[in-house]
Every structure is written in C-alpha cells, then in structure tokens.
Design an enzyme around this catalytic site. Structure first.
Site, PDB file in Angstrom:
ATOM      1  N   ASN A  23       0.830  -1.217   0.000  1.00 50.90           N
ATOM      2  CA  ASN A  23       0.000   0.000   0.000  1.00 50.90           C
ATOM      3  C   ASN A  23       0.855   1.253   0.000  1.00 50.90           C
ATOM      4  O   ASN A  23       0.563   2.222  -0.708  1.00 50.90           O
ATOM      5  CB  ASN A  23      -0.905   0.027   1.241  1.00 50.90           C
ATOM      6  N   ASP A  44       8.858   0.368   7.299  1.00 53.95           N
ATOM      7  CA  ASP A  44       7.585   0.003   7.952  1.00 53.95           C
ATOM      8  C   ASP A  44       7.717  -1.485   8.330  1.00 53.95           C
ATOM      9  O   ASP A  44       7.105  -2.340   7.695  1.00 53.95           O
ATOM     10  CB  ASP A  44       6.455   0.235   6.931  1.00 53.95           C
ATOM     11  N   CYS A  57       2.382  -0.267  13.043  1.00 54.94           N
ATOM     12  CA  CYS A  57       0.974  -0.238  13.471  1.00 54.94           C
ATOM     13  C   CYS A  57       0.901  -0.879  14.857  1.00 54.94           C
ATOM     14  O   CYS A  57       0.017  -1.678  15.136  1.00 54.94           O
ATOM     15  CB  CYS A  57       0.054  -0.909  12.458  1.00 54.94           C
TER      16      CYS A  57
HETATM   17  C1  LIG Z   1       4.129  -4.146   8.341  1.00 54.18           C
HETATM   18  S1  LIG Z   1       4.443  -5.145   6.971  1.00 54.18           S
HETATM   19  C2  LIG Z   1       4.689  -3.961   5.688  1.00 54.18           C
HETATM   20  C3  LIG Z   1       3.443  -3.348   5.138  1.00 54.18           C
HETATM   21  C4  LIG Z   1       3.722  -2.519   3.902  1.00 54.18           C
HETATM   22  N1  LIG Z   1       4.701  -1.481   4.169  1.00 54.18           N
HETATM   23  C5  LIG Z   1       2.468  -1.892   3.339  1.00 54.18           C
HETATM   24  O1  LIG Z   1       2.215  -0.707   3.520  1.00 54.18           O
HETATM   25  O2  LIG Z   1       1.699  -2.592   2.675  1.00 54.18           O
HETATM   26  C6  LIG Z   1       6.048  -5.702   7.260  1.00 54.18           C
HETATM   27  C7  LIG Z   1       6.645  -6.492   6.131  1.00 54.18           C
HETATM   28  O3  LIG Z   1       8.036  -6.676   6.424  1.00 54.18           O
HETATM   29  C8  LIG Z   1       8.453  -7.882   5.849  1.00 54.18           C
HETATM   30  N2  LIG Z   1       9.766  -8.224   6.448  1.00 54.18           N
HETATM   31  C9  LIG Z   1      10.026  -8.745   7.665  1.00 54.18           C
HETATM   32  N3  LIG Z   1      11.350  -8.868   7.848  1.00 54.18           N
HETATM   33  C10 LIG Z   1      11.948  -8.404   6.731  1.00 54.18           C
HETATM   34  C11 LIG Z   1      13.298  -8.258   6.307  1.00 54.18           C
HETATM   35  N4  LIG Z   1      14.314  -8.637   7.095  1.00 54.18           N
HETATM   36  N5  LIG Z   1      13.553  -7.735   5.090  1.00 54.18           N
HETATM   37  C12 LIG Z   1      12.536  -7.355   4.273  1.00 54.18           C
HETATM   38  N6  LIG Z   1      11.215  -7.486   4.621  1.00 54.18           N
HETATM   39  C13 LIG Z   1      10.937  -7.988   5.832  1.00 54.18           C
HETATM   40  C14 LIG Z   1       7.307  -8.817   6.172  1.00 54.18           C
HETATM   41  O4  LIG Z   1       7.312  -9.926   5.305  1.00 54.18           O
HETATM   42  C15 LIG Z   1       6.095  -7.901   5.968  1.00 54.18           C
HETATM   43  O5  LIG Z   1       5.577  -8.056   4.675  1.00 54.18           O
END
Ligand SMILES: C[S@@+](CC[C@H](N)C(=O)[O-])C[C@H]1O[C@@H](n2cnc3c(N)ncnc32)[C@H](O)[C@@H]1O
Length: 381
Positions: free
Chosen positions: A185, A251, A303
């Site tokens: 998003n 994020d 969040c």
């Molecule tokens: C809160 S969500 C992100 C939501 C996104 N920013 C949006 O607005 O749609 C966090 C994301 O971080 C990813 N994630 C977790 N650890 C990560 C890493 N070490 N490197 C890259 N992505 C990672 C997860 O798979 C997840 O999709």
C-alpha cells in the site's frame, strides 16, 4: 452452528475449532486449502449459510456487522471512518468526487477539523483535513465491490497508514527504498507521489506477500519500482545501485497491536519475548537504513501501540547517530504525539481510534542534519 446441526453431525470436530472455522467461512476470508476440520465444515456450508440468512431476517438486519451491534458492543473497527485514497496515477480527486456524487453521495468539501470526520453518517463524504488525496466516508461503508476499487482508481487504506509516504514526500525523480514493502500500500502511494518518475527499491522477505503486491501495484498503475525478494538487512548500502537513495520508508514487521479488531473485545497483545524479538529487528533495520550513504530523509512507522516498538526503537538508534540525523517535527496540528520518554519525542506522531479516528499507528521522520548550509526541508510540515 447449533441450528445447522454441525456439532451433532460431526462429533469428531472439537467445538472450539468448529467455531473458528465457521467464523472464517461466514465472516472471514473463507476456508481455503486442506485440513480435515475444514473439509468437515465445508460439507455443511449450505446449511450454515442458510441459518445465517435466517438469523438476519429474524433480527431484521441487513449486514453481518449489524448482528454484532445487537450484542450491545460495537467493535472498534466499525467506528472508524472508511478512508479512500484517490490513486492519482490513474485518476484525480475531481473525477472521483463526481463519480460518488453520481452514485447518490453528498460531498461536504474539505474538512476543517477532525471532528467533522467523526460526525459523518448516511450517504455523505468529505475530503480529509490532513491528507489532500484522501476522502472520508461513514464507518462501515464498503467499497470492496465498487467499480473504482476494482480498477485501481481508489485504494482502501486507513488514514494512519497513508502518513508515512505522505510525510516522506520524495520529489519527482527520487530514488527511494521501501525496506519492508509487502503487500505494497505504501509503495503504491510512493509511486503516486513520484508520478511514476523515479525508482523505488522495494524489499520483502515473504514471497506470497510479494505476489499479492505485484498484482496490487499493477492494478494501481505503478511502474517505477523493482521488487526484491530479499532480506533488507542483507542489502549492501555500498552497492552503487543505491548510491542515489535519499529517501527510505521503513515500515517493519511489528506486533500489529494498533490494528483495531472487527470483533468486540478482541486484542493483539504479544508476549514479552515476542515484543523483544520484534524490537530487536526494528532497531537493526533502522540502524541499517541509516547506513545508506546518500540518505537524507527516513520515515519509520509501525501499526503497534507499544513504546518498545516505537519511541524506544527511535531513541535507541538516534542516540548512536545524533550527530548525523535528527527528528523532524511534522504535522504540528496532529493531536496525538510520541510518548515523552526522550527530549523531542513529541516530534513523532501517534494515532488511535479515540484520538485520530484511525487504527493505532506510530510515525517518526528523521532527516540528515544540514552540514553548515541552510537547507529548506521539502517535507510537508
Ligand atoms: C508491516 S508489513 C509492511 C506493510 C507494507 N509497508 C504496506 O504498507 O503494505 C512488514 C513487512 O516486512 C516484511 N519483512 C520482515 N522482515 C523483513 C526483512 N528482514 N527484510 C525485508 N522485509 C521484511 C514482512 O514480510 C512484511 O511483509
């Protein structure tokens, strides 16, 4: 469930599992994939759906959410307005406003204050008081089947979740990293701000979420991005391809404790080990982001409602980089600020259903300290 005779017919199905599966089938995302319990419930789906329809007729309600209100409680999610981000990659505010007017909605113009958002009801809508591309409708307005949503002209995104890209505000042509990007998003919002002119390097570890993200970005008309199925912590800040990255949106995964539930009384409280793990990752990711050599502006968001994932993370990392980066005080009119646990924490934003009519959220904006010369910030302060 009782009326449909599920438990009487399926004596091997534990009642608690049955409740969860029936909830998913009737009110959630449906039952997909395998599993013996799912197969047992699916055998009875026609009868379960018929009983739900009969219950709504008996209670004289039209939608499932209205059944919850009859219990005397309203789930928090049902009290938050419906926020609609106009996708300026495909359309413009005036055309979307005209479309909804033709659908019988009355347009009230731009809101002067947040109070105006809380009193919306019936078929009325208003432009948000903080975010110019955001329209606000009464709670429970459902646009998932709306034509503008299905063709990507509008994005159904909570107001708080629109803050990070809005506050980062990269100018056209910028190189931007979206460090934890899926389902995308905020990436699509960044692409709209960039008018597809620039380059977004979007990372995520989760292949399934990246697939959803590709579909979503295509529908939104975003083109200025490269997706990387890669750990952001392993991205090399010295790699020449990131040498022009002046903007980072971080994020990271968090407890999600700010996401309001669709059921009364439901909460997402992590245990303390989980919280420490999450905070450890968040600190590492923020410190890693600050290592990109051209970085000028960074937005950190979660969040989560937990101080451990929010102010504590920002303060811990900022103390190690205080000569180079500082917090920026953004949106002075925003009513809910960072918890005062360190000097300047009020620069950060918090969001909550009660105070900002949104999900619970946290945002901090960091910028590189000007080196001697007076640089005017391009951030929307
Ligand atoms: C809160 S969500 C992100 C939501 C996104 N920013 C949006 O607005 O749609 C966090 C994301 O971080 C990813 N994630 C977790 N650890 C990560 C890493 N070490 N490197 C890259 N992505 C990672 C997860 O798979 C997840 O999709």
């Amino acid at each position: 469930m009782m009326a449909a005779g599920l438990l009487q017919s399926e004596r091997k199905l534990p009642p608690t599992l049955a409740k969860v599966l029936v909830y998913d089938l009737l009110f959630g995302k449906g039952l997909h994939g395998g599993g013996h319990g799912k197969a047992l419930v699916l055998k009875h789906q026609a009868r379960l759906r018929a009983e739900l329809a009969r219950l709504k007729v008996r209670k004289k309600v039209n939608c499932n959410e209205d059944l919850l209100e009859l219990t005397g409680e309203t789930a928090p999610a049902l009290q938050i307005p419906r926020y609609v981000r106009v996708n300026t990659l495909k359309t413009c505010m005036d055309d979307v406003v005209d479309f909804f007017k033709r659908q019988g909605y009355s347009y009230l113009g731009r809101a002067a204050s947040m109070e105006e958002l809380s009193s919306l009801s019936g078929k009325c809508f208003i432009q948000d008081s903080h975010l110019p591309d955001l329209l606000v409708f009464p709670p429970r307005t459902d646009f998932h089947e709306n034509q503008l949503y299905t063709v990507g002209h509008i994005i159904l995104q909570d107001k708080a979740s629109c803050l990070p890209a809005f506050l980062l505000n990269p100018p056209l042509g910028s190189h931007v990293i979206d460090a934890c990007a899926a389902p995308g998003n905020k990436t699509s919002h960044l692409a709209a701000i960039l008018k597809n002119k620039g380059q977004i390097f979007a990372f995520d570890l989760d292949a399934k979420r990246l697939t959803t993200m590709s579909t979503m970005l295509m529908r939104a008309g975003a083109t200025c991005y490269q997706l990387a199925h890669q750990d952001f912590l392993a991205a090399d800040p010295g790699d020449p391809k990131y040498s022009n990255v002046k903007y980072i949106l971080l994020d990271p995964s968090c407890s999600g404790s700010g996401m309001v539930s669709r059921l009364p009384g439901e909460t997402r409280t992590p245990n303390s080990d989980r919280l420490q793990d999450l905070a450890g990752f968040q600190r590492k990711a923020l410190a890693h982001a600050l290592r990109f050599p051209a970085l000028q502006h960074l937005v950190y968001s979660t969040c989560s409602l937990h101080q451990e994932e929010n102010e504590d993370v920002v303060w811990a990392v900022l103390q190690q980089h205080s000569l180079v980066f500082r917090l920026v005080k953004v949106l002075p009119s925003w009513p809910h600020r960072g918890l005062p646990i360190f000097p300047g924490a009020e620069c950060c934003l918090r969001a909550s259903p009660a105070e900002t009519l949104t999900n619970g959220f946290f945002v901090a904006v960091l910028e590189k300290q000007p080196a001697g010369n007076d640089r005017t910030s391009s951030l929307p302060v």
